[in-house]
Scaffold this active site. Structure first.
Site, mmCIF file in Angstrom:
data_model
loop_
_atom_site.group_PDB
_atom_site.id
_atom_site.type_symbol
_atom_site.label_atom_id
_atom_site.label_comp_id
_atom_site.label_asym_id
_atom_site.label_seq_id
_atom_site.Cartn_x
_atom_site.Cartn_y
_atom_site.Cartn_z
ATOM 1 N N ASP A 1 21.510 0.748 -2.482
ATOM 2 C CA ASP A 1 23.090 0.751 -2.225
ATOM 3 C C ASP A 1 23.685 2.142 -2.367
ATOM 4 O O ASP A 1 23.074 2.789 -2.984
ATOM 5 C CB ASP A 1 23.683 -0.502 -2.795
ATOM 6 C CG ASP A 1 23.623 -0.284 -4.418
ATOM 7 O OD1 ASP A 1 22.671 0.340 -4.816
ATOM 8 O OD2 ASP A 1 24.674 -0.673 -5.169
ATOM 9 N N ASP B 1 22.870 10.513 -3.842
ATOM 10 C CA ASP B 1 22.855 8.951 -4.609
ATOM 11 C C ASP B 1 22.592 8.047 -3.744
ATOM 12 O O ASP B 1 23.379 7.375 -3.394
ATOM 13 C CB ASP B 1 24.402 9.109 -5.420
ATOM 14 C CG ASP B 1 24.187 8.006 -6.128
ATOM 15 O OD1 ASP B 1 23.407 7.633 -6.862
ATOM 16 O OD2 ASP B 1 25.713 7.774 -6.614
ATOM 17 N N GLU C 1 23.101 -1.403 -7.470
ATOM 18 C CA GLU C 1 23.178 -0.630 -8.676
ATOM 19 C C GLU C 1 24.795 -0.061 -9.016
ATOM 20 O O GLU C 1 25.185 0.133 -10.018
ATOM 21 C CB GLU C 1 22.189 0.459 -8.663
ATOM 22 C CG GLU C 1 22.132 1.378 -9.775
ATOM 23 C CD GLU C 1 23.134 2.605 -9.999
ATOM 24 O OE1 GLU C 1 23.036 3.096 -11.109
ATOM 25 O OE2 GLU C 1 23.664 2.926 -9.060
ATOM 26 N N GLU D 1 17.002 7.839 -11.554
ATOM 27 C CA GLU D 1 18.000 8.961 -11.138
ATOM 28 C C GLU D 1 18.633 9.504 -12.212
ATOM 29 O O GLU D 1 18.512 9.182 -13.546
ATOM 30 C CB GLU D 1 19.241 8.160 -10.398
ATOM 31 C CG GLU D 1 19.919 7.265 -11.055
ATOM 32 C CD GLU D 1 21.248 6.826 -10.035
ATOM 33 O OE1 GLU D 1 21.650 7.812 -9.059
ATOM 34 O OE2 GLU D 1 21.337 5.497 -10.001
#
Length: 450
Positions: free
Chosen positions: A86, A116, A150, A178
């Protein structure tokens, strides 16, 4: 391996990143999200690598993908590699390119998720397919998890997977995700350029708070000593003005020490008489722009972000509410809550809207050494340093299974391109060469990790 062995992976990682960006997986919070098309796309890539991906939905179209790559040593603990599908919303009018175009321009892939973190999903998929073509295998089992939600609370993603499918992560002792492994270009006090590679070995805990004040409703023209808006506004102002004390965790101490060594600044935090509140600001100043790697993790924080009250200007409402984004260092939850009790005072109540624990994983572990070695193999003049991240990732959810989490998404970023500013920012983009660097570093790390 020879450079030409990666030619197909070089092409694939750029294409996968672009095509993933074109799939709009905007997460608006409150359950408003849709990751299914992206999950199906990733599952097809992994199927093409000879894996058996499972597509798991926590709710209609809230999709997650999990697959396992068998290692050569069945007795070795498994390693989890996770990333989210997402993205946060993007205002098209503010962008130079359409945020869901995935356009490749000026040596960069543009669009929401380029940093991201659809880039990382693409790199992992490219590595898995590279292994399928070349016959390379990791020593450890590698569990891949690409999650929903997330960017909100992880309720439809990692949290749900951990609660309902823990067996998929059997044997996993460590994880990478990440926020780490990328280039940070800084200057030493004498002007030398230095490349730092921060690897996240911890995260501040999340404390999303809901504040509420109640009072006596009435006409806006009349005196009212029991005004909910006034009480709430005063509490919000106190929270916003509060200066949280410095608090150095073992990880942040290690980060400051190693960053200092990399830029030629002695950081003796154990010197007799060292006082963080008195001495730390001057030390951070000496670190120069490298201090940005630790500035957000040397204390707790609480930022007011939302206000809700009233429905008409001449009506004093009987209640008012506010949202506060709090972040807590390891071991700081009790003192954070005590401070909130004092700052809100007797007129305002507060509660957690969402909370997650702070994390700290060992820097001395072999996995950290393997990440360091993989980065330095491709940039021998770089400096790999441990850091704590100011925000949070799915590592918090996976920690509930006893999995130690690290932030490691390797990217070779050029000077002048601020990666951190593009997280949730406008004109998000990732260099093509950064993606190719990441594929090589991940390949080396994942096949060498002990």
């Amino acid at each position: 391996m020879r450079e030409e062995d990666f030619s197909t992976a070089d092409e694939e990682v750029v294409r996968f990143t672009s095509e993933l960006i074109r799939i709009d997986t905007t997460n608006r919070g409150g359950g408003d999200g849709d990751e299914r098309e992206a999950a199906e796309y990733v599952a097809a890539l992994l199927d093409g690598a000879g894996l058996e991906p499972r597509l798991l939905e926590s709710a209609p179209r809230r999709s997650n993908v999990v697959a396992r790559i068998p290692g050569t040593d069945p007795a070795a603990p498994a390693l989890l590699v996770h990333g989210h599908l997402d993205v946060v919303p993007a205002d098209q009018a503010a962008w130079r390119v359409h945020p869901f175009s995935g356009e490749v321009r000026d040596g960069m892939v543009w669009g929401r998720g380029a940093i991201d973190m659809k880039d990382a999903v693409a790199m992992v998929a490219a590595v898995a397919r590279h292994w399928s073509r070349t016959g390379r295998r990791p020593r450890r089992d590698i569990v891949l998890a690409f999650t929903a939600d997330e960017e909100a609370s992880a309720a439809y993603g990692a949290e749900w997977l951990v609660r309902t499918h823990p067996e998929l992560f059997e044997g996993c002792t460590e994880a990478i995700g990440e926020s780490g492994g990328h280039t940070e270009h800084v200057r030493t006090p004498d002007g030398r350029a230095v490349r730092l590679y921060p690897v996240a070995a911890g995260e501040r805990g999340t404390a999303w708070l809901r504040l509420r004040a109640t009072g006596t409703a009435g006409h806006g023209s009349r005196p009212n000593d029991d005004n909910a808006v006034q009480a709430l506004a005063a509490a919000v102002a106190r929270i916003g003005d509060h200066r949280w004390p410095y608090r150095l965790t073992p990880l942040t101490r290690a980060a400051i020490t190693e960053i200092g060594a990399a830029v030629g600044v002695k950081a003796d935090l154990d010197a007799p008489g060292f006082d963080a509140d008195r001495d730390l600001p001057a030390l951070l100043d000496r670190l120069g722009d490298a201090a940005r790697l630790v500035n957000g993790t040397v204390r707790e924080s609480a930022n007011p972000t939302m206000l809700e009250a009233g429905y008409k200007v001449n009506v004093i409402p009987g209640d008012a509410a506010a949202g506060v984004d709090g972040r807590v260092l390891p071991g700081g939850r009790e003192s954070f809550e005590a401070a909130l009790d004092e700052l809100t005072g007797p007129r305002v109540d507060w509660e957690y809207e969402h909370g997650s624990p702070a994390l700290e994983s060992p820097v001395e572990a072999p996995i950290f050494a393997a990440m360091r070695a993989a980065l330095l193999a491709h940039d021998p003049e770089g400096h790999v340093v441990p850091v704590c991240t100011a925000g949070g990732t799915d590592a918090k959810q996976f920690s509930e299974l006893g999995i130690a989490g690290y932030g490691f998404t390797p990217l070779l970023m050029p000077p002048g391109l601020d990666r951190d500013a593009m997280f949730h920012g406008v004109d998000e983009r990732v260099p093509v060469e950064a993606l190719r660097f990441g594929v090589r570093v991940l390949d080396r790390f994942l096949t060498a990790a002990e």
